[in-house]
Design an enzyme around this catalytic site. Structure first.
Site, mmCIF file in Angstrom:
data_model
loop_
_atom_site.group_PDB
_atom_site.id
_atom_site.type_symbol
_atom_site.label_atom_id
_atom_site.label_comp_id
_atom_site.label_asym_id
_atom_site.label_seq_id
_atom_site.Cartn_x
_atom_site.Cartn_y
_atom_site.Cartn_z
ATOM 1 N N MET A 1 -12.078 4.492 -0.310
ATOM 2 C CA MET A 1 -12.703 4.712 1.005
ATOM 3 C C MET A 1 -13.403 6.055 0.906
ATOM 4 S SD MET A 1 -9.552 3.207 3.198
ATOM 5 C CE MET A 1 -8.479 3.344 1.771
ATOM 6 N N ASP B 1 -4.694 3.642 -1.851
ATOM 7 C CA ASP B 1 -5.758 3.973 -0.901
ATOM 8 C C ASP B 1 -6.293 5.383 -1.134
ATOM 9 O OD1 ASP B 1 -6.002 1.642 0.824
ATOM 10 O OD2 ASP B 1 -3.927 2.061 1.392
ATOM 11 N N GLY C 1 1.227 -2.181 4.105
ATOM 12 C CA GLY C 1 1.848 -0.859 3.992
ATOM 13 C C GLY C 1 3.112 -0.804 4.804
ATOM 14 N N ASP D 1 -6.696 -6.388 4.240
ATOM 15 C CA ASP D 1 -6.119 -5.044 4.286
ATOM 16 C C ASP D 1 -6.089 -4.528 5.719
ATOM 17 O OD1 ASP D 1 -5.170 -2.571 3.652
ATOM 18 O OD2 ASP D 1 -6.934 -1.932 2.496
ATOM 19 N N GLY D 2 -4.859 -4.330 6.227
ATOM 20 C CA GLY D 2 -4.683 -3.713 7.537
ATOM 21 C C GLY D 2 -3.909 -4.587 8.497
ATOM 22 N N GLY E 1 -0.604 1.555 9.550
ATOM 23 C CA GLY E 1 0.123 1.318 10.801
ATOM 24 C C GLY E 1 -0.721 0.947 12.008
ATOM 25 N N HIS F 1 -8.373 1.115 -3.911
ATOM 26 C CA HIS F 1 -9.298 0.908 -2.785
ATOM 27 C C HIS F 1 -9.952 2.244 -2.448
ATOM 28 C CE1 HIS F 1 -9.558 -0.179 1.825
ATOM 29 N NE2 HIS F 1 -10.749 -0.098 1.259
ATOM 30 N N HIS G 1 -1.275 -1.416 -4.273
ATOM 31 C CA HIS G 1 -2.550 -1.054 -3.624
ATOM 32 C C HIS G 1 -2.566 0.453 -3.368
ATOM 33 C CE1 HIS G 1 -6.083 -1.994 -1.072
ATOM 34 N NE2 HIS G 1 -5.617 -1.079 -0.242
ATOM 35 N N SER H 1 0.852 -1.190 0.000
ATOM 36 C CA SER H 1 0.000 0.000 0.000
ATOM 37 C C SER H 1 0.885 1.235 0.000
ATOM 38 C CB SER H 1 -0.882 0.018 1.243
ATOM 39 O OG SER H 1 -1.345 1.340 1.456
ATOM 40 N N MET I 1 -11.374 -5.959 5.633
ATOM 41 C CA MET I 1 -10.565 -5.006 6.404
ATOM 42 C C MET I 1 -10.237 -5.614 7.760
ATOM 43 S SD MET I 1 -10.216 -2.435 4.354
ATOM 44 C CE MET I 1 -9.190 -1.546 5.516
ATOM 45 N N MET J 1 -8.934 8.141 0.001
ATOM 46 C CA MET J 1 -9.759 8.501 1.174
ATOM 47 C C MET J 1 -10.326 9.904 0.990
ATOM 48 S SD MET J 1 -7.345 7.191 4.265
ATOM 49 C CE MET J 1 -6.480 5.623 4.177
HETATM 50 C C1 DX5 Z 1 -6.248 1.415 5.737
HETATM 51 C C2 DX5 Z 1 -5.780 1.192 4.312
HETATM 52 C C3 DX5 Z 1 -4.696 0.183 4.224
HETATM 53 C C4 DX5 Z 1 -3.442 0.571 4.931
HETATM 54 C C5 DX5 Z 1 -2.657 -0.637 5.296
HETATM 55 O O1 DX5 Z 1 -7.266 2.338 5.742
HETATM 56 O O2 DX5 Z 1 -6.844 0.760 3.511
HETATM 57 O O3 DX5 Z 1 -4.437 -0.172 2.879
HETATM 58 O O4 DX5 Z 1 -2.645 1.415 4.184
HETATM 59 O O5 DX5 Z 1 -1.556 -0.216 6.016
HETATM 60 P P1 DX5 Z 1 -0.835 -1.140 7.095
HETATM 61 O O6 DX5 Z 1 -0.315 -2.339 6.342
HETATM 62 O O7 DX5 Z 1 0.243 -0.275 7.612
HETATM 63 O O8 DX5 Z 1 -1.861 -1.511 8.120
HETATM 64 ZN ZN ZN Z 2 -6.445 -0.209 1.500
#
Ligand code: DX5
Ligand code: ZN
Length: 226
Positions: A72, A39, A198, A176-177, A149, A70, A37, A12, A141, A41
């Site tokens: 959000m 993200d 990520g 994811d996460g 993180g 992705h 990936h 990510s 998720m 938002m």
């Molecule tokens: C969270 C994101 C993830 C996130 C994952 O809202 O959708 O893709 O970046 O990050 P890590 O691997 O650090 O949890």
């Molecule tokens: Zn994501």
């Protein structure tokens, strides 16, 4: 994009250097990433803002693997064509983002992309039961979306349930996460094949010193192979 259930590591870019996305994508792909990936938002569906279609379009020439976007965001439908134009291979919307996920998934496929549906930790597997024939990926998720993180939330029961519901359909299960070498084997065993990571991929490396990205990717992959 031929379908298979082998494990795919999808870094990510939320954990990458925001001033250097193109080089970061090239670096993690050189170091063994299977998908990228991205993200998106909106500061409304989730309490954080990242970027939108122009940034994703600018990244397209740098992504040689699979561009996995992705969303959000809420609402989704008005932006689907913009992400098709940006070159997304997979476009994932949240089932919680609006009342018409069925229409959204049809529109994503209609625009020529693979369609993904994501579930927040508080949403049961049954929320996607009626749309499994309309999607190519279910994203489970394992954190509440909005930030990288965060700590992994155990969703292995939900993953296993989805794996059974999916049966022989060509639908990926993406996690994811909080994915790292400790949590990856749990989710892989439950039936996941796309692992978003990520922090666990970008930790310790940089565009100037990308070797740690490769070590991190190999460590996650090895944790799943055992
Ligand atoms: C969270 C994101 C993830 C996130 C994952 O809202 O959708 O893709 O970046 O990050 P890590 O691997 O650090 O949890
Ligand atoms: Zn994501």
């Amino acid at each position: 994009m031929p379908f298979d259930r082998s494990i795919k590591i999808a870094p990510s870019i939320l954990a990458a250097d925001f001033a250097n996305f193109g080089a970061e994508v090239r670096a993690v792909e050189d170091q063994g990433a299977d998908w990228i990936h991205i993200d998106v938002m909106d500061g409304h569906f989730v309490p954080n803002l990242t970027f939108g279609p122009p940034m994703v379009k600018a990244l397209r020439p740098h992504v040689k693997t699979v561009m996995d976007v992705h969303l959000m965001i809420s609402p989704v439908d008005a932006y689907i064509d913009a992400y098709a134009d940006a070159g997304a291979d997979v476009l994932t919307a949240h089932v919680e983002a609006g009342p018409h996920i069925h229409r959204t998934l049809q529109a994503i496929r209609g625009a020529g992309m693979k369609a993904g549906v994501a579930l927040n930790p508080g949403t049961p597997a049954s929320a996607v039961a009626e749309v499994l024939d309309l999607c190519d990926l279910v994203c489970v998720m394992t954190v509440n979306p909005g930030f990288g993180g965060q700590s992994f939330i155990d969703m292995t029961g939900k993953i296993a349930e989805l794996r059974t519901m999916i049966g022989d359909r060509e639908v990926h299960i993406e996690i994811d996460g909080g994915v790292d070498a400790k949590t990856a084997p749990l989710v892989a065993r439950a039936g996941a094949d796309v692992l978003v990571a990520g922090s666990a991929v970008f930790r310790g490396g940089s565009v100037e010193d990308p070797a740690p990205y490769g070590e991190n990717i190999r460590t996650i992959r090895a944790s799943v192979d055992v």
